[in-house]
Design an enzyme around this catalytic site. Structure first.
Site, PDB file in Angstrom:
ATOM      1  CB  SER A 115      -3.724  -1.581  -4.028  1.00 62.63           C
ATOM      2  OG  SER A 115      -2.595  -2.136  -4.642  1.00 62.63           O
ATOM      3  CG  ASP A 268       1.925  -3.202   1.593  1.00 64.07           C
ATOM      4  OD1 ASP A 268       2.314  -3.729   0.525  1.00 64.07           O
ATOM      5  OD2 ASP A 268       1.111  -2.260   1.623  1.00 64.07           O
ATOM      6  CG  HIS A 298      -0.759  -4.896  -0.804  1.00 66.69           C
ATOM      7  ND1 HIS A 298      -0.494  -3.538  -0.781  1.00 66.69           N
ATOM      8  CD2 HIS A 298      -1.498  -5.123  -1.903  1.00 66.69           C
ATOM      9  CE1 HIS A 298      -1.048  -2.970  -1.844  1.00 66.69           C
ATOM     10  NE2 HIS A 298      -1.657  -3.908  -2.531  1.00 66.69           N
TER      11      HIS A 298
END
Length: 298
Positions: A115, A268, A298
């Site tokens: 991320s 995601d 995610h």
């Protein structure tokens, strides 16, 4: 989890030039110098810690027989951007220069992050690409990285707009929290009102749904044109910096990047950013390995 005894690893809390780092060293003696992994955790830059990534880092160290340095950068908004990127860079340079102290081969060090940790990994590699005072990073591993803040209407943002944990709306909410901005800017940014036409035209060659394979664009509807509001643009200048949006780095910065592994997930919002960066790297003759998790999120 706190650092505690592990039968296979020595675990120590250290500081690399003032930056907190938790280091994982395999106990088993090695005949040669080991690989090194610099790990940047996710959490939108506003939460997460070395403690919350304890199990992951232990796993990497054990399974790859590597020395892992997990960077505990200070969080926003109390520590203002770009403090996080700078601390990741500082810790990386320190580890590259002192690798042999930890039994690590300086030529076999990778950076890895998930991320926003992937954002930091990409930024660190871009920053160090032309430097000759430190060993070259061997490779970068970007796990569903955040890479651009110009277009929140890419196919993956539309498809996964309401998917937990990271919805389209929440993505921009976290960005504004990270930058310590007024959250009333969320709707204008989601609509793209913050981007002047000149910037859209400049970066269309790199951030464009046309560059995404058709298999990932099923059901995609191009957004309607929007008006540009200069006052919104002025409030969020940071979004256009390569440190914040690594996809905006010039080709001269991208060319010297190391071998790259990119992980994307189908469910995601950030999926397409990984796909666009993959294409950019390949267009600049950087070797890329891509893993796509079809049922991943995610």
């Amino acid at each position: 989890l706190p650092a505690c005894r592990d039968s296979q690893l020595f675990i120590k809390d250290l500081h690399f030039d003032g930056v907190p780092v938790r280091i994982y060293l395999p106990r088993e003696p090695s005949a040669s110098k080991r690989r090194g992994v610099i790990f940047f955790h996710g959490g939108c830059g506003i939460f997460g810690s070395t403690r919350s990534y304890e199990r992951i880092c232990r796993y990497i160290a054990r399974k790859s027989d590597s020395v892992v340095a997990s960077v505990g950068y200070h969080l926003a908004p109390e520590h203002k951007y770009p403090a996080q990127t700078l601390e990741c860079l500082t810790a990386t340079v320190h580890f590259l220069k002192t690798a042999e102290t930890y039994g690590v081969d300086p030529a076999r060090i990778i950076v890895c992050g998930d991320s926003i940790g992937g954002t930091y990994a990409a930024s660190v590699c871009q920053e160090l690409g032309h430097r000759t005072d430190v060993p070259k990073i061997c490779a970068q591993v970007l796990i569903y990285p955040f890479l651009q803040a110009l277009n929140f209407n890419l196919p993956s943002y539309q498809k996964n707009a309401a998917v937990a944990f990271l919805s389209r709306e929440r993505t921009v909410h976290f960005i504004l929290k990270y930058l310590d901005k007024d959250c009333s800017l969320k709707e204008p940014i989601l609509a793209g009102i913050h981007v002047p036409e000149s910037i859209n035209l400049k970066y269309r060659k790199w951030i464009n749904p046309d560059l995404i394979p058709d298999v990932f664009k099923l059901g995609y509807k191009p957004p309607l044109p929007t008006l540009f509001l200069p006052q919104v643009h002025e409030e969020v200048q940071e979004l256009f910096e390569p440190w914040f949006s690594p996809l905006l780095a010039e080709d001269a910065v991208v060319c010297p990047l190391p071998d790259t592994c990119i992980v994307t997930c189908e469910h995601d919002v950030l999926r397409d950013e990984g796909l666009l960066y993959k294409k950019r790297l390949e267009d600049n003759n950087v070797r890329v390995t891509w893993h796509h998790v079809e049922k991943g999120f995610h």
